[in-house]
Motif scaffolding. Sequence first.
Motif, PDB file in Angstrom:
ATOM      1  N   ILE A   1       4.589  -1.520  19.555  1.00 43.02           N
ATOM      2  CA  ILE A   1       4.250  -0.168  19.107  1.00 43.02           C
ATOM      3  C   ILE A   1       3.048  -0.274  18.174  1.00 43.02           C
ATOM      4  N   PHE A   2       2.020   0.534  18.434  1.00 45.26           N
ATOM      5  CA  PHE A   2       0.773   0.450  17.677  1.00 45.26           C
ATOM      6  C   PHE A   2       0.312   1.850  17.277  1.00 45.26           C
TER       7      PHE A   2
ATOM      8  N   THR B   1       9.581   5.922  16.724  1.00 41.74           N
ATOM      9  CA  THR B   1       8.775   5.014  15.915  1.00 41.74           C
ATOM     10  C   THR B   1       7.314   5.454  15.895  1.00 41.74           C
TER      11      THR B   1
ATOM     12  N   TRP C   1       8.794  -4.869  16.534  1.00 39.14           N
ATOM     13  CA  TRP C   1       7.845  -4.602  17.612  1.00 39.14           C
ATOM     14  C   TRP C   1       6.624  -3.839  17.127  1.00 39.14           C
ATOM     15  N   ASN C   2       6.612  -3.389  15.891  1.00 36.99           N
ATOM     16  CA  ASN C   2       5.425  -2.752  15.336  1.00 36.99           C
ATOM     17  C   ASN C   2       4.292  -3.769  15.239  1.00 36.99           C
ATOM     18  N   ASP C   3       3.176  -3.446  15.900  1.00 34.65           N
ATOM     19  CA  ASP C   3       1.972  -4.278  15.883  1.00 34.65           C
ATOM     20  C   ASP C   3       2.229  -5.694  16.370  1.00 34.65           C
TER      21      ASP C   3
ATOM     22  N   THR D   1       9.438   1.930  11.158  1.00 35.59           N
ATOM     23  CA  THR D   1       8.096   1.345  11.119  1.00 35.59           C
ATOM     24  C   THR D   1       8.119  -0.115  10.698  1.00 35.59           C
TER      25      THR D   1
ATOM     26  N   GLY E   1      -1.875   6.384  19.040  1.00 37.21           N
ATOM     27  CA  GLY E   1      -0.720   5.495  19.093  1.00 37.21           C
ATOM     28  C   GLY E   1      -0.472   5.029  20.510  1.00 37.21           C
TER      29      GLY E   1
ATOM     30  N   ARG F   1       5.126   6.299  12.651  1.00 37.52           N
ATOM     31  CA  ARG F   1       3.837   5.655  12.369  1.00 37.52           C
ATOM     32  C   ARG F   1       2.752   6.709  12.160  1.00 37.52           C
TER      33      ARG F   1
ATOM     34  N   PRO G   1       3.559  -3.739   7.177  1.00 36.44           N
ATOM     35  CA  PRO G   1       4.661  -2.883   7.626  1.00 36.44           C
ATOM     36  C   PRO G   1       5.916  -3.639   7.998  1.00 36.44           C
TER      37      PRO G   1
END
Length: 484
Positions: free
Chosen positions: A384-385, A412, A429-431, A425, A393, A416, A103
């Motif tokens: 962010i997960f 976000t 900061w995603n994952d 996404t 999430g 996701r 991502p």
Amino acid sequence: MSYLNGEASHWLTQSPPAPDSPSPLPNEKQDLIIVGGGLTGLWSAYYARQAHPDWAITIIEATHIGFGASGRNGGWLSTLLPGNRVKYAEAVDRARATDPTGPVGSAGLDGIASVRAFQSALFDSIDDVLAVCETEGIDAHQVRGGHIDIAQSEAGMSRLRDLQAGNEKFGYGPEDMQFLDGEATRARIDVAGALGSLYFPATAAIDPALLTRGLARFLREQGVTICEDTAAGHIGKGAVSTTRGQVSGNTIFVCLEGYSGTVTGDLPGLQGRQVIPVFSSMIATEPLPADVWEDIGWEGHECLGDTAHTFIYAQRTADDRIAIGGRGAPYAFGSGLPGDGEVPAEVVDLLAGRLSSLFPDLDFDIAHAWRGALGVTRDWCAGIFFDPEQRIGVARGYAGHGVTATHLAARTLLDRASGQATPLTALPWNDHFSGQWEPEPVRWLGIRSMYRIFGIADTWERATGAKRTSLLARFGSHLAGLAE
């Protein structure tokens, strides 16, 4: 000196009361369950309702809307990015090297460009929050006066220059910040000994409790169920157990920030010791008379910060108080929580002393003191997960820069959950994995030592007239993972 200590925050005591009794838990399966009635949860519900008018949406809140950091913060809707920009950039470059189709890697941006895109999205979020307030009739006492970081020492001036260079590298343009000399700085706010400042025009001051309560009121009108006085327990695929029963749902967002440790479950981004609560404390003065404001200035209602290692953040409130915060007594052993927010007397004195150092001639009385818990990760970066198998999430780790970031996090999370690849996404900061905090008592000793080091460094710089940041402070910053 007599003042109110605790009861969450000055903002919350001044805002309209919440409903007297909690809404009943829904019996039917929800399309979206949101655990946490702070800004991330409220914004998630807002944008979910905009995109899906037919969805059944429930917010579960252990106490009342805005009880946590969202109703206790300094009210800066700011440009500040929630994390260490160098660490984000390095993580993106590692991800691109190992998984270019992931991502983050699939966006085709290197680390620095990815962080610049993140910063641009935060700039847009400030505009969006203010637009929603106008569109939905939410009066949060919002004033877009910018924010100003002031240096009162030569070492502080050197940090301002470093900050300006870092901001330029990571996405600030000439229109986003302005360097002011001492005279121009004092013309805005007459801070004693101000040598210069950086001014950021995009920031807005708000009353955070009015924002949370205003969003909650609008959401109720739009059919969103808000269950206050309802503490979540175990969270698993399709269900949230609470103190009032179980709620089932297709998708679950966990938006608990510093309170993330109050729930259980195999939750993405929260396994182990990834997030701890770190406290920030505030005081608010009694309203100051007009002649005092004539001396101080502050007519633009700028948010005010400084360049000390034990930094402060402040604003001139709508009713002409000064609200000022800082990091006194930052952590409780075993990741304890602040409850109603009572502040130790020595921390109140510390904040009052910092206010006096800014305005030595100011005669003020304290009206209220309070503190709240920030969610902080080991590298001070937010994340962010989303687990597509469980459809759970998580947003966490704003580290004190959440008023703007919560808005972006909510949008976000929804992207996701949709399964679509979007610009949001692909933000860094995603994952983002921040590592694990050390076990106790190492964690307690480390955090306390870090703030002690910063306090000693500030004292040394003032006493010696140092031209550059002390070696002790630089060591503390690297040790804590704050250095960029």
